[in-house]
Design a protein around this motif. Structure first.
Motif, PDB file in Angstrom:
ATOM      1  N   VAL A 202      24.287 116.326  75.489  1.00  0.00           N
ATOM      2  CA  VAL A 202      24.345 117.210  76.339  1.00  0.00           C
ATOM      3  C   VAL A 202      24.348 117.440  77.546  1.00  0.00           C
ATOM      4  N   PHE A 203      23.191 117.163  78.512  1.00  0.00           N
ATOM      5  CA  PHE A 203      23.186 117.377  79.664  1.00  0.00           C
ATOM      6  C   PHE A 203      23.507 116.003  80.836  1.00  0.00           C
ATOM      7  N   GLN A 205      26.187 114.966  79.708  1.00  0.00           N
ATOM      8  CA  GLN A 205      27.909 115.438  80.115  1.00  0.00           C
ATOM      9  C   GLN A 205      28.589 115.613  81.115  1.00  0.00           C
ATOM     10  N   VAL A 207      31.301 118.338  81.734  1.00  0.00           N
ATOM     11  CA  VAL A 207      31.610 119.775  81.742  1.00  0.00           C
ATOM     12  C   VAL A 207      32.716 120.199  82.037  1.00  0.00           C
ATOM     13  N   THR A 208      33.541 120.819  81.745  1.00  0.00           N
ATOM     14  CA  THR A 208      34.714 120.464  81.443  1.00  0.00           C
ATOM     15  C   THR A 208      35.608 121.961  81.604  1.00  0.00           C
ATOM     16  N   LEU A 209      36.252 123.034  81.737  1.00  0.00           N
ATOM     17  CA  LEU A 209      37.073 124.458  81.397  1.00  0.00           C
ATOM     18  C   LEU A 209      37.657 123.871  79.767  1.00  0.00           C
ATOM     19  N   ASN A 210      38.326 122.527  80.343  1.00  0.00           N
ATOM     20  CA  ASN A 210      39.483 121.998  78.534  1.00  0.00           C
ATOM     21  C   ASN A 210      38.904 121.751  77.743  1.00  0.00           C
ATOM     22  N   ASN A 211      37.250 121.349  77.873  1.00  0.00           N
ATOM     23  CA  ASN A 211      36.564 120.252  76.910  1.00  0.00           C
ATOM     24  C   ASN A 211      37.822 119.228  75.907  1.00  0.00           C
ATOM     25  N   LYS A 219      25.431 110.274  81.633  1.00  0.00           N
ATOM     26  CA  LYS A 219      24.938 110.461  83.575  1.00  0.00           C
ATOM     27  C   LYS A 219      23.941 109.302  82.996  1.00  0.00           C
TER      28      LYS A 219
END
Lengths: 250, 250
Positions: A202-203, A205, A207-211, A219
């Motif tokens: 989760v932490f 990944q 993260v982008t606006l369009n999932n 990372k």
């Protein structure tokens, strides 16, 4: 329970500290290995000679000691010798632990684990020259790991207070194996290992606006975080608990 | 483009730095406000008097300067006066920036923004006595913000090199408003604000094995992170870009 400290409050803190540890690893992973940071002949001054990371950790601990960091029983320095005294007003931290606990500090083991085993598992090979920030980033990881592992003292104290009769025979017999057995709950340990791997996903990944899919690209490798807990954090925490309990009746 | 630096590589770095900034805020939010950390008469030694956070930042910067941190053109100290020299071998960082850029340092503005505006928006009121760690945590936030905002220098340089003819008239006319206009892309800024709010939700959630609902409960309010970018980081980055461009033809 013990001045407001309960097994449940400790559990919540340990879970929160998982996030701190994973953030610190992800932040260290911004930099490649940067091996000059660990070269034993990199820093040579009239008062210090050794690696840059040794220099940064030692000097930072000295100034944080002046700032009162080690008055907090939850904090343990990596270089406890000759730390300068605090220059700030004393704060009255609640005394939860049995006084002999203060002598337990396994940071030497944590240091070796971090630099000899863990780091190479999550820092990419390479050299970008940013050694001072790399060392500062290592320190954040080390401090998070140290705080988490030495929390074993609090866990042991609260467990002991809940059922002293369960621990006293093994303590009096100085039976480490029996204590270790009393402190081992395999199903709980497996759940922790799974949870921290999930947190690393989760932490870590992107993260982008369009999932969109960055599935499988993190990372810090979640299996490394799981192994960090299973192979090192959990066993070292139990080692702290055993050391604590062995002194608990002194 | 410019020694391997492209707008795309800068964009990637800025996106990665969003994670760093959000992690640092979440970590600072582990502690309550801890107002004694900011009390101007808290530390009083023969060589220093002021707040604990001032002491910790100044002393940490001094030791990091010795470790070579500020040889990296991406790093800017908050207390640049009388920093000790580096004690480590020089590293040959790629020179991308126009030399007058070195004089641009808006950390005073970042310091004021952080302590006078931002901190109270995400640290819970209270006092747990853990002031030294609080100050160390503030420093991590400050350094992440400073690095991000001064990245404006690199962004401005790469934009300038891509189309100098677009910027030169405004630079020669010392027309700040015209430069600001050339550097403003509202739809991009809106997308950044949305993305960082989403990241605050992802990184600030409580991750559990059985994926239950902690919807709406985050360690740092996503709207605060969005505001941090919209009201402060983006405008201050553009200020750095304008300052940089005004010196670009010197």
């Amino acid at each position: 329970m013990a001045n407001g400290v309960t097994l449940e409050s400790l559990r919540q803190s340990l879970i929160r500290q998982e996030d701190t540890i994973i953030f610190s690893l992800i932040e260290r992973a911004r930099f490649p290995t940067n091996s000059p940071t660990y070269n034993e002949s990199y820093v040579s001054t009239p008062t210090f000679s050794g690696s840059l990371v040794h220099f940064v950790v030692k000097e930072t601990e000295a100034l944080q000691a002046k700032a009162g960091r080690y008055a907090n029983p939850e904090e343990h320095p990596f270089f406890p010798d000759n730390l300068p005294p605090s220059v700030v007003p004393p704060y009255n931290f609640t005394e939860v632990l049995h006084p002999p606990a203060a002598s337990i500090n396994i940071n030497k083991d944590i240091w070796d684990m971090y630099f000899k085993k863990l780091l190479q598992l999550f820092a990419a090979p390479g050299d970008d020259g940013i050694y001072a920030s790399t060392a500062a980033s290592d320190l954040v990881c080390l401090q998070a790991l140290s705080r988490r592992i030495h929390y074993g003292k609090l866990v042991a104290e609260v467990k002991f207070r809940e059922s002293p009769e369960e621990y006293e025979p093994a303590i009096r017999a100085k039976d480490r194996d029996a204590l270790m057995k009393l402190l081992t709950f395999e199903s709980v340990e497996e759940a922790v290992k799974k949870r921290v791997a999930k947190k690393a996903m989760v932490f870590g990944q992107e993260v982008t606006l369009n999932n969109d899919d960055n599935k499988g690209k993190y990372k810090v490798d979640p299996s490394v975080v799981s192994r960090l807990y299973g192979d090192w954090i959990i066993p070292l925490t139990k080692l702290v608990q055993v050391e604590y309990l062995l002194r608990r009746l002194d």
